[in-house]
Write a protein that holds these residues in place. Structure first.
Motif, PDB file in Angstrom:
ATOM      1  N   SER A 193     -40.117 -31.667  -3.528  1.00 18.05           N
ATOM      2  CA  SER A 193     -39.049 -32.063  -4.435  1.00 18.05           C
ATOM      3  C   SER A 193     -37.741 -32.125  -3.667  1.00 18.05           C
ATOM      4  O   SER A 193     -37.531 -31.368  -2.718  1.00 18.05           O
ATOM      5  N   MET A 194     -36.873 -33.035  -4.053  1.00 17.44           N
ATOM      6  CA  MET A 194     -35.583 -33.197  -3.402  1.00 17.44           C
ATOM      7  C   MET A 194     -34.576 -32.246  -4.032  1.00 17.44           C
ATOM      8  O   MET A 194     -34.444 -32.176  -5.264  1.00 17.44           O
ATOM      9  N   ARG A 195     -33.870 -31.512  -3.151  1.00 23.89           N
ATOM     10  CA  ARG A 195     -32.853 -30.585  -3.629  1.00 23.89           C
ATOM     11  C   ARG A 195     -31.526 -30.915  -2.963  1.00 23.89           C
ATOM     12  O   ARG A 195     -31.482 -31.345  -1.807  1.00 23.89           O
ATOM     13  N   THR A 196     -30.465 -30.728  -3.702  1.00 22.78           N
ATOM     14  CA  THR A 196     -29.128 -31.022  -3.217  1.00 22.78           C
ATOM     15  C   THR A 196     -28.403 -29.720  -2.897  1.00 22.78           C
ATOM     16  O   THR A 196     -28.329 -28.827  -3.742  1.00 22.78           O
ATOM     17  N   PHE A 197     -27.895 -29.631  -1.673  1.00 25.77           N
ATOM     18  CA  PHE A 197     -27.148 -28.453  -1.234  1.00 25.77           C
ATOM     19  C   PHE A 197     -25.696 -28.862  -1.038  1.00 25.77           C
ATOM     20  O   PHE A 197     -25.392 -29.711  -0.204  1.00 25.77           O
ATOM     21  N   PRO A 198     -24.763 -28.267  -1.792  1.00 18.62           N
ATOM     22  CA  PRO A 198     -23.349 -28.640  -1.642  1.00 18.62           C
ATOM     23  C   PRO A 198     -22.756 -28.065  -0.366  1.00 18.62           C
ATOM     24  O   PRO A 198     -23.305 -27.144   0.238  1.00 18.62           O
ATOM     25  N   ARG A 199     -21.625 -28.614   0.031  1.00 15.32           N
ATOM     26  CA  ARG A 199     -20.905 -28.089   1.182  1.00 15.32           C
ATOM     27  C   ARG A 199     -20.425 -26.676   0.869  1.00 15.32           C
ATOM     28  O   ARG A 199     -19.993 -26.366  -0.235  1.00 15.32           O
ATOM     29  N   GLY A 200     -20.476 -25.819   1.873  1.00 17.34           N
ATOM     30  CA  GLY A 200     -20.090 -24.442   1.657  1.00 17.34           C
ATOM     31  C   GLY A 200     -18.601 -24.293   1.378  1.00 17.34           C
ATOM     32  O   GLY A 200     -17.762 -24.946   2.013  1.00 17.34           O
TER      33      GLY A 200
END
Length: 821
Positions: free
Chosen positions: A434-441
């Motif tokens: 599954s595709m997951r989105t990780f935001p900028r820290g």
């Protein structure tokens, strides 16, 4: 802790991609490399054709082989010794020149080294005996070469002057006015001259009569009757008749298209060929010279290629003018530094690094410690409430994402690649189908070693700030020369740091940052406000961050001796007593992962850090993370009844520096009395083993400057054994086994001579043995360390002796064959 667990796949995957190509064949063929070869990447088109150069080289090889392949086969058996020497010369030449192939090195003396080795190879190959007897003549008609070369240069210069005149009056495209480099013209004229000389050497300047070709003798085939069957159809017979194809090429393919009478307007400018006839010729030759025809063809191709590229296709796809394009190129192309040549024996930076390290260890550590100065300059007596060391602007947020990297100050390209990933607003990764989105820290944590090999204004600006500024630009009002006195210097319009919603950055120094006593770190990190687009509120080299939901982050400064000082210990101990709750969670960040290094070297370091974690945090330390080792590794606790001091151990030194192995820590599983298991590693243990094994062949190609160090060491080992005279008895043996036995017997005698009479070589061997012993991990027993050290020095001594005897034997052979005085 949930955010940490979610973010770990990003750390493990940031150096690569999980995408699989839908066309495996293209991946196998490495199509991106094929595309690079077939399409130029220069800002201006080719001003000389690489295809013509390739054709000339292939033609030279074809002509030489067609004329001489049967002669070479005939003489192979009679010259087996010399052919063996040819093979050895070619092998040595490739070994010494392989690091220079396809690369442009700095400093410039490497180019001298490359051409010097090439000259030695050509000279040795040309002057070996029986070279001319094999039918290969490398000499060409120098007068013909110079004549064609000078004529070509003058002709092309006149052409370019005319073309520039047409551009000046506006008859050709405006971008076609860029003057060609004189080196380009010389390269093309050289290739054309060589092609004409090769053609003349093998085909002559004969005016071939149409429909006729000159006959060649085939008596050489009679000497190989055992290679031909009754039908004359074996592969070797066809191979030996290659000269028949060459005759057809000379008489048909490269023959002029007609006689001078076919071109009356150009008849005065035509050079005529030599007419071949028996006896005296009745009429002079009217046929165009093949040399002249070939030269005119190459010149015509160059002119057509230049005119078409400059006046049509390239001009239509590049509407910018030349000055505008050059200016835009400088703005878009970063001027990054290359990777640090760690194994270079002539690098001034590395010499300065060693000097700075000696001064830092002698002067600063234990005598003058910058951390003591920072504690003395603290404005608030109660350090646990000091705004210089404790930052709580994140504590009231609902959630927090943060990025962690370390060891980011090596090559500009890899550092920029990592910084660019950190700067992206979000990154999508495939996790468990599954595709997951990780935001900028919201927060960037850097674990030290900001610039290699030593800290200075130059290395910090070029190896750290430059890649990060290209990845995420600082605000327009930022000035690189500005020094911030009163931090945090929040942007205009932001009343306090808690209301700033941009990304922030906190950094601890590593061992390389301490080589100048932390001077550069204090200037560029503690007295500047921006690292690219990341805000720097930090004032000291160590700090504590209060994060949301009862989480804390301790940034410890270990200096050069791998532990915190008493003032630093007091600050964090008071936090544990008065600020951190019983149910809070703490992340401890250090530069060195002492849990791995102590296990590897069988040592105990960081006693103050261990005392802080075990006796003050008392099980509240959920994660320890560090850099220093340039790989990614994560270990987690194995559940047991024992008290747990640290839940997870993380190493992430993939900030852009060179790669460290992971397989040497494969067996690590104990720390502070608890058992841990490996959860992730990059590269994997198997990949790390393969990469390390490949260093046997790839090390020198990546680190060719180490030849200087290795050459000096080997010369010292055999210095006392020069010269070795009368070695020709080795070649007088009847069999190869006898020659090898005599060779190794001579090598053993030289070694015994070194032990009995040598001082320099014996001392060098003893020092090398001590160094080999000290590099063996101390966790092994003294007996095993001694065995490994002895085997190591034996391998080096054997290699040095073999090279010495081969050199002396080659000189002896050349002297006895009157090739040397």
């Amino acid at each position: 802790m949930k955010c940490l667990k979610q973010y770990e796949p990003l750390k493990g995957c940031s150096m690569g991609t999980d995408r699989q190509s839908s066309i495996p064949l293209l991946d196998t063929l490495k199509m991106e490399r094929v595309t690079t070869i077939l399409t130029h990447t220069y800002p201006y088109p080719h001003e000389h054709s690489r295809h013509i150069m390739t054709a000339v080289v292939v033609g030279c090889l074809f002509f030489i082989s067609s004329d001489n392949i049967h002669t070479l086969i005939q003489k192979l058996d009679n010259n087996i010794k010399w052919w063996s020497m040819y093979i050895c010369l070619i092998g040595f030449f490739y070994f010494f020149s392989s690091p220079f192939i396809g690369k442009t090195f700095k400093p410039s003396y490497s180019n001298f080294n490359r051409w010097y080795v090439a000259w030695i190879f050509v000279a040795a190959l040309y002057h070996l005996p029986s070279f001319q007897s094999m039918g290969v003549d490398m000499r060409m008609n120098l007068s013909l070469f110079l004549t064609i070369f000078v004529s070509s240069v003058l002709f092309l210069i006149v052409f370019h002057i005319i073309f520039l005149g047409l551009w000046y009056v506006g008859l050709v495209a405006r971008v076609a006015g860029k003057r060609p480099e004189i080196l380009t013209i010389i390269q093309n004229c050289t290739v054309i001259s060589i092609a004409c000389c090769v053609f003349y050497s093998h085909c002559g300047n004969r005016a071939f009569q149409r429909g006729k070709s000159f006959e060649r003798r085939n008596s050489s085939l009679d000497s190989f009757p055992f290679w031909e069957n009754e039908d004359g159809n074996t592969w070797i017979s066809k191979f030996l008749r290659m000269y028949e194809l060459k005759d057809q090429i000379c008489s048909s393919w490269f023959a002029p298209v007609g006689s001078a009478s076919d071109y009356p307007l150009l008849s005065k400018w035509v050079i005529y060929g030599e007419l071949v006839c028996s006896g005296s010729c009745a009429v002079p030759s009217d046929e165009i010279s093949p040399i002249y025809s070939l030269w005119a063809t190459f010149i015509g191709l160059y002119i057509a290629n230049y005119v078409v590229e400059r006046s049509s296709g390239w001009a239509l796809t590049h509407p910018l003018s030349v000055p505008e394009y050059e200016r835009l190129k400088k703005q878009m192309k970063p001027d990054f530094l290359d990777m640090v040549p760690w194994y270079s024996g002539t690098s001034a930076d590395l010499v300065k690094t060693v000097f700075d390290l000696l001064v830092s260890v002698t002067l600063f550590v234990g005598r003058f410690d910058m951390r003591m100065m920072q504690a003395a300059m603290n404005k608030v007596p109660d350090e646990a409430t000091s705004g210089d060391l404790l930052y709580d602007e994140f504590s009231e947020r609902d959630n927090l994402w943060f990025d962690f990297i370390a060891d980011t100050g090596d090559g500009g390209n890899p550092s920029y690649a990592v910084a660019r990933l950190l700067a992206q607003p979000s990154i999508q990764l495939k996790v468990s189908d599954s595709m997951r989105t990780f935001p900028r820290g919201d927060l960037l944590i850097i674990g030290g070693d900001l610039a290699y090999p030593n800290p200075s204004a130059f290395t910090y600006e070029r190896r750290l700030f430059c890649p990060f500024e290209y990845a995420l630009q600082p605000p327009p009002w930022y000035s690189a020369e500005q020094i911030t006195i009163d931090k945090p210097d929040v942007p205009s319009g932001v009343p306090e740091l808690k209301q700033y919603d941009g990304p922030e950055c906190f950094i601890i120094p590593g061992n390389h940052d301490w080589f100048d006593g932390l001077h550069t770190f204090m200037r560029y990190i503690c007295h500047k406000s921006w690292l690219g687009g990341w805000f720097l509120p930090q004032k000291k080299s160590y700090f504590a961050l209060q994060l949301p939901k009862g989480w804390w982050l301790f940034g410890l400064d270990l200096a050069l001796h791998g532990d915190i000082d008493v003032y630093q210990f007091k600050f964090f101990a008071e936090l544990c007593r008065y600020k951190i709750g019983e149910n809070d969670n703490v992340i401890v960040m250090t530069h060195e992962p002492n849990w791995l290094l102590d296990w590897y070297w069988n040592e105990i370091t960081g006693k103050n850090v261990s005392h802080l974690i075990c006796d003050y945090l008392k099980g509240r330390c959920r994660l320890r993370m560090a850099g220093d080792l340039h790989h990614y590794m994560r270990h987690s606790i194995v559940p047991s009844d024992k008290p747990v001091h640290v839940q997870h151990l993380l190493v992430n030194g993939c900030g852009g520096a060179f790669l460290h192995p992971t397989h040497v820590f494969r067996n690590f599983n104990k720390f502070c009395g608890n058992t841990y298991e490996s959860k992730a590693a990059y590269p994997s243990y198997d990949d790390s083993s393969r990469i390390a094994l490949g260093n046997i062949l790839k090390f020198r190609k990546k680190n060719w400057q180490f030849d200087i160090i290795g050459g000096v060491i080997y010369f010292i080992l055999v210095f006392s054994m020069f010269p070795q005279c009368n070695l020709v008895h080795i070649l007088h043996k009847d069999s190869w086994s006898g020659r090898l036995k005599s060779f190794f017997s001579t090598m053993w005698s030289a070694f015994i001579y070194m032990l009995e009479h040598s001082y320099v070589s014996s001392a060098g061997s003893l020092v090398l043995m001590m160094a080999s012993y000290s590099f063996v991990p101390s966790k092994l027993s003294k007996k095993k360390r001694a065995i490994i050290g002895v085997l190591h020095i034996i391998a080096h001594m054997t290699a040095a002796l073999v090279l010495m005897l081969l050199l002396e034997l080659g000189i002896e052979i050349c002297i006895r064959n009157h090739l040397l005085a």
